[in-house]
Motif scaffolding. Structure first.
Motif, PDB file in Angstrom:
ATOM      1  N   LEU A 121       3.937  -9.242  -6.177  1.00 57.09           N
ATOM      2  CA  LEU A 121       4.194  -7.944  -6.197  1.00 57.09           C
ATOM      3  C   LEU A 121       3.283  -6.892  -7.083  1.00 57.09           C
ATOM      4  O   LEU A 121       3.476  -5.846  -6.940  1.00 57.09           O
ATOM      5  N   ILE A 122       2.919  -7.757  -8.166  1.00 57.09           N
ATOM      6  CA  ILE A 122       2.393  -6.647  -9.281  1.00 57.09           C
ATOM      7  C   ILE A 122       1.193  -5.903  -8.690  1.00 57.09           C
ATOM      8  O   ILE A 122       1.231  -4.715  -8.849  1.00 57.09           O
ATOM      9  N   VAL A 123       0.297  -6.480  -8.068  1.00 60.12           N
ATOM     10  CA  VAL A 123      -0.899  -5.647  -7.622  1.00 60.12           C
ATOM     11  C   VAL A 123      -0.275  -4.653  -6.334  1.00 60.12           C
ATOM     12  O   VAL A 123      -0.619  -3.689  -6.668  1.00 60.12           O
ATOM     13  N   PRO A 124       0.387  -5.164  -5.470  1.00 56.82           N
ATOM     14  CA  PRO A 124       0.694  -4.344  -4.343  1.00 56.82           C
ATOM     15  C   PRO A 124       1.436  -3.066  -4.989  1.00 56.82           C
ATOM     16  O   PRO A 124       1.362  -2.106  -4.461  1.00 56.82           O
ATOM     17  N   LEU A 125       2.448  -3.587  -5.649  1.00 55.34           N
ATOM     18  CA  LEU A 125       3.595  -2.405  -6.166  1.00 55.34           C
ATOM     19  C   LEU A 125       2.568  -1.461  -7.072  1.00 55.34           C
ATOM     20  O   LEU A 125       2.834  -0.077  -6.911  1.00 55.34           O
ATOM     21  N   TYR A 126       1.756  -2.030  -7.864  1.00 50.75           N
ATOM     22  CA  TYR A 126       1.020  -1.103  -8.688  1.00 50.75           C
ATOM     23  C   TYR A 126       0.114  -0.146  -7.738  1.00 50.75           C
ATOM     24  O   TYR A 126       0.010   1.170  -8.255  1.00 50.75           O
ATOM     25  N   PHE A 127      -0.308  -0.594  -6.882  1.00 48.88           N
ATOM     26  CA  PHE A 127      -1.221   0.086  -5.792  1.00 48.88           C
ATOM     27  C   PHE A 127      -0.762   1.289  -5.343  1.00 48.88           C
ATOM     28  O   PHE A 127      -1.076   2.455  -5.152  1.00 48.88           O
ATOM     29  N   VAL A 128       0.572   0.944  -4.621  1.00 54.16           N
ATOM     30  CA  VAL A 128       1.579   1.787  -3.949  1.00 54.16           C
ATOM     31  C   VAL A 128       1.981   3.138  -4.970  1.00 54.16           C
ATOM     32  O   VAL A 128       1.921   4.077  -4.734  1.00 54.16           O
ATOM     33  N   SER A 130       0.824   3.802  -7.718  1.00 54.82           N
ATOM     34  CA  SER A 130      -0.115   4.983  -8.196  1.00 54.82           C
ATOM     35  C   SER A 130      -0.728   5.736  -7.046  1.00 54.82           C
ATOM     36  O   SER A 130      -1.005   6.844  -7.491  1.00 54.82           O
TER      37      SER A 130
ATOM     38  N   PRO B  40       4.257  -2.311   0.449  1.00 52.83           N
ATOM     39  CA  PRO B  40       3.432  -2.752  -0.562  1.00 52.83           C
ATOM     40  C   PRO B  40       2.655  -4.002  -0.327  1.00 52.83           C
ATOM     41  O   PRO B  40       1.416  -3.967  -0.316  1.00 52.83           O
ATOM     42  N   LEU B  41       3.174  -4.990   0.332  1.00 49.19           N
ATOM     43  CA  LEU B  41       2.686  -6.275   0.827  1.00 49.19           C
ATOM     44  C   LEU B  41       1.404  -5.829   1.684  1.00 49.19           C
ATOM     45  O   LEU B  41       0.496  -6.512   1.671  1.00 49.19           O
ATOM     46  N   ALA B  44      -1.261  -4.117   0.282  1.00 49.48           N
ATOM     47  CA  ALA B  44      -2.151  -5.171  -0.553  1.00 49.48           C
ATOM     48  C   ALA B  44      -2.981  -5.821   0.431  1.00 49.48           C
ATOM     49  O   ALA B  44      -4.235  -6.396  -0.025  1.00 49.48           O
ATOM     50  N   LEU B  47      -5.736  -3.590   0.966  1.00 50.18           N
ATOM     51  CA  LEU B  47      -6.712  -3.420  -0.343  1.00 50.18           C
ATOM     52  C   LEU B  47      -7.334  -4.713  -0.666  1.00 50.18           C
ATOM     53  O   LEU B  47      -8.464  -4.413  -0.894  1.00 50.18           O
ATOM     54  N   ILE B  55      -8.131   1.292 -10.023  1.00 48.16           N
ATOM     55  CA  ILE B  55      -7.361   1.899  -8.923  1.00 48.16           C
ATOM     56  C   ILE B  55      -7.725   3.287  -8.755  1.00 48.16           C
ATOM     57  O   ILE B  55      -8.117   3.787 -10.019  1.00 48.16           O
ATOM     58  N   PHE B 269      -6.021  -6.269 -13.981  1.00 51.75           N
ATOM     59  CA  PHE B 269      -5.946  -5.221 -15.264  1.00 51.75           C
ATOM     60  C   PHE B 269      -6.804  -5.672 -16.265  1.00 51.75           C
ATOM     61  O   PHE B 269      -6.960  -4.764 -17.193  1.00 51.75           O
ATOM     62  N   LEU B 274      -9.707  -5.279  -8.803  1.00 44.86           N
ATOM     63  CA  LEU B 274      -8.141  -4.834  -8.102  1.00 44.86           C
ATOM     64  C   LEU B 274      -8.086  -5.791  -6.864  1.00 44.86           C
ATOM     65  O   LEU B 274      -7.390  -6.207  -6.506  1.00 44.86           O
ATOM     66  N   SER B 281      -3.637 -12.769  -4.600  1.00 47.76           N
ATOM     67  CA  SER B 281      -2.216 -12.611  -4.455  1.00 47.76           C
ATOM     68  C   SER B 281      -1.935 -13.302  -2.984  1.00 47.76           C
ATOM     69  O   SER B 281      -1.179 -14.010  -3.062  1.00 47.76           O
TER      70      SER B 281
END
Lengths: 276, 306
Positions: A121-128, A130, B40-41, B44, B47, B55, B269, B274, B281
């Motif tokens: 979830l780190i990348v997805p949550l960071y993306f959303v 931000s 978010p998933l 992603a 993304l 970002i 990061f 990204l 992921s």
């Protein structure tokens, strides 16, 4: 094994070794935090402090951002606790009271959500977050921490809800009491140990959370304790005394809470496990 | 407020049978999780098909290019291999310790009751603190307790550099992480032990079963469901560990402790890739799903055993 004196002695000795393994490193941190710097880095280590000083703690309070981090951690952890517990109690009561179609699937989904690896979830949550311009605010951390804690809180509460006798609740409802009244005045007092268990769980999880706190917060003024503490390790010259004092200060609230409610927390935790 | 009016109208059939109330009460949490996990998933996955590096910067649709890059990246697969080593090492150590300690905690001793609560302290303290303590105890400079004791006992001549090589760093990390988690494993096994009816043991004793036989034919089979769910959850939790590794070695030395979580973190990061991190992921998630399905298929789901 049971009964014989020899067996008891052996069992006690083995338990002492286990407890020593768990507790000694924590003692070592506390002991080091009151030693003078010279003793801390001495080649000959002293298991019991030969000197006593509060200088590291004074430095922590006066010459570091520690007080700010503490306030930030308190804001984030307490908010998370309140939101998470509220959501979990409402959902738990809904399942207990109506056993609606799909309620078992819902509970199972909560367990899956809890076991779900958060690194995904780190990348997805960071993306959303931000995209919503919430990065570098308390909100980001509170939102994430509620997501990390609420599913397991629901799950933990189940065992407690199940122990509430339906008759009492039914009687009150027949007498014309409203659902919220029944939840607030009759059910909640009965599941108070469960509420305590999930409150601890939510508070401690957010208090100790490092990964999201380090990604979602950039400015020092909003930083929470775990990344704040980790920031000191990153420095070139590590001030071990200061670091140990900081570590003690971060750990202390957790240990106090644990001393007060640890027993009910552990039983809540393991009750849920057996009934999976 | 709607709840109050709802209940005001009710008299005859017990209101608890009204599913609408149940849905209403569960809705806030479900909505919350939809917005913070599912959305978010999905985001992603979108993304992962862009070419965003940092970002908020503009990006273009590149299809499955990032997936090709990740699947063709040997660093990704090395990290996956380290994750396998990490999971197996942790599983072995924690299961062994957890089992022995659970049996110890199951004794009728006052100390055992005390230990059942306080043993969890290593799990409750913040990771950042745990990392500080262990770094300090394992330090090879002055003040490092373990090296000092080993030197004093003349077991070693020179201080050991626990994080010096890839192998020893990985081993040290596994030990530290297991130190943190074995109490929880032990408590779960203990809960399973305590759910076994005492009569089973009494009956076996009457039939003349030895301690080992009782363990083999009563304890182990009864623990099967607990062990199965513990195995699955333990796998997912340990493969997920990031902070202990990151704070102690940052994935080093020379990537020796870069497991998949560290790989993803670095990509997102530190190296500003990204979109590739998002693709990694997704691939990681699919790999985990396959592992979990295999686990349930071959080792057994807790439900079927019941």
């Amino acid at each position: 094994m049971r009964g014989s004196v020899f067996g008891k002695l052996l069992g006690t000795a083995a338990l002492l070794i286990v407890l020593f393994t768990v507790l000694f490193p924590i003692y070592w941190m506390a002991a080091s935090s009151v030693k003078v710097p010279r003793e801390i880095i001495a080649r000959r280590v002293t298991l019991v402090p030969q000197s006593f000083t509060t200088q590291h703690y004074e430095k922590l309070l006066s010459a570091s951002n520690f007080p700010t981090y503490t306030v930030n951690s308190l804001i984030v952890s307490l908010s998370t606790m309140v939101i998470s517990v509220t959501l979990a109690v409402l959902a738990g009561y809904g399942v207990y009271q109506t056993k609606f179609f799909g309620s078992q699937t819902f509970l199972r989904a909560m367990l899956v959500a809890y076991a779900f690896p958060t690194v995904l979830l780190i990348v997805p949550l960071y993306f959303v977050l931000s995209a919503l311009r919430l990065v570098d605010t308390y909100y980001a951390l509170i939102i994430v921490n509620v997501t990390l804690t609420a599913p397991f809180a629901v799950w933990l509460l189940q065992a407690f809800f199940r122990s509430v006798p339906q008759d009492i609740v039914d009687a009150a409802l027949v007498d014309g009491a409203g659902q919220l009244f029944v939840l607030w005045r009759i059910v909640l007092p009965l599941i108070a140990p469960g509420i305590a268990a999930i409150s601890i769980f939510c508070f401690v999880t957010s208090w100790t959370e490092y990964l999201f706190a380090s990604i979602l917060i950039n400015s020092d003024a909003l930083r929470t304790l775990p990344p704040g503490l980790a920031g000191i390790i990153g420095q070139y010259q590590i001030d071990w005394g200061l670091l140990m004092a900081g570590a003690v200060a971060v750990t202390l609230p957790v240990v106090i809470i644990f001393a007060l409610f640890g027993r009910s927390f552990v039983s809540g935790l393991t009750q849920g496990a057996v009934k999976v | 407020m709607r709840v109050v009016t709802l209940s005001g109208q009710l008299a005859a059939p017990l209101p608890r049978r009204r599913p609408s109330l149940g849905y209403l009460l569960v809705a806030p949490l479900v909505l919350w999780l939809l917005l913070t996990v599912i959305v978010p998933l999905i985001g992603a996955i979108g993304l992962s098909m862009q070419d965003m590096r940092i970002i908020g910067t503009p990006s273009n649709y590149v299809g499955l290019e990032n997936y090709g890059r990740i699947i063709g990246d040997s660093a990704f697969w090395s990290a996956a291999g380290r994750s396998v080593v990490w999971v197996i090492g942790n599983a072995l150590l924690q299961t062994a310790l957890g089992f022995v300690v659970a049996l110890l905690l199951n004794q009728r001793l006052r100390l055992a009751r005390f230990a059942r609560t306080w043993i969890l302290l290593s799990w409750v303290i913040p990771t950042a603190v745990l990392v500080i303590i262990w770094r300090w105890m394992l330090s090879s400079a002055g003040g490092g307790l373990i090296n000092a004791l080993l030197l004093e006992a003349r077991l070693i001549r020179l201080p050991i550099s626990f994080f010096g090589s890839a192998e020893s760093a990985m081993l040290t990390l596994i030990v530290i992480n297991s130190w943190r988690w074995f109490p929880l494993t032990a408590l779960f096994v203990l809960a399973g032990l305590q759910a076994i009816p005492e009569e089973l043991y009494e009956a076996a004793k009457v039939d003349g079963a030895s301690v080992l036989q009782r363990f083999r034919f009563i304890t182990l089979p009864s623990l099967q469901p607990v062990l199965a769910s513990l195995g699955l959850i333990g796998f997912l939790w340990s493969v997920n560990v990031f902070d202990v590794i990151w704070l102690l070695t940052q994935g080093g030395p020379s990537d020796g402790t870069t497991t998949l979580p560290v790989f993803i973190y670095n990509a997102a990061f530190k190296q500003y890739r990204l979109s590739e991190a998002a693709a990694a992921s997704v691939v990681f998630g699919v790999l985990l799903l396959v592992c979990a399905a295999l686990f349930l298929r071959f080792i057994g789901s807790p439900e079927r055993e019941r």
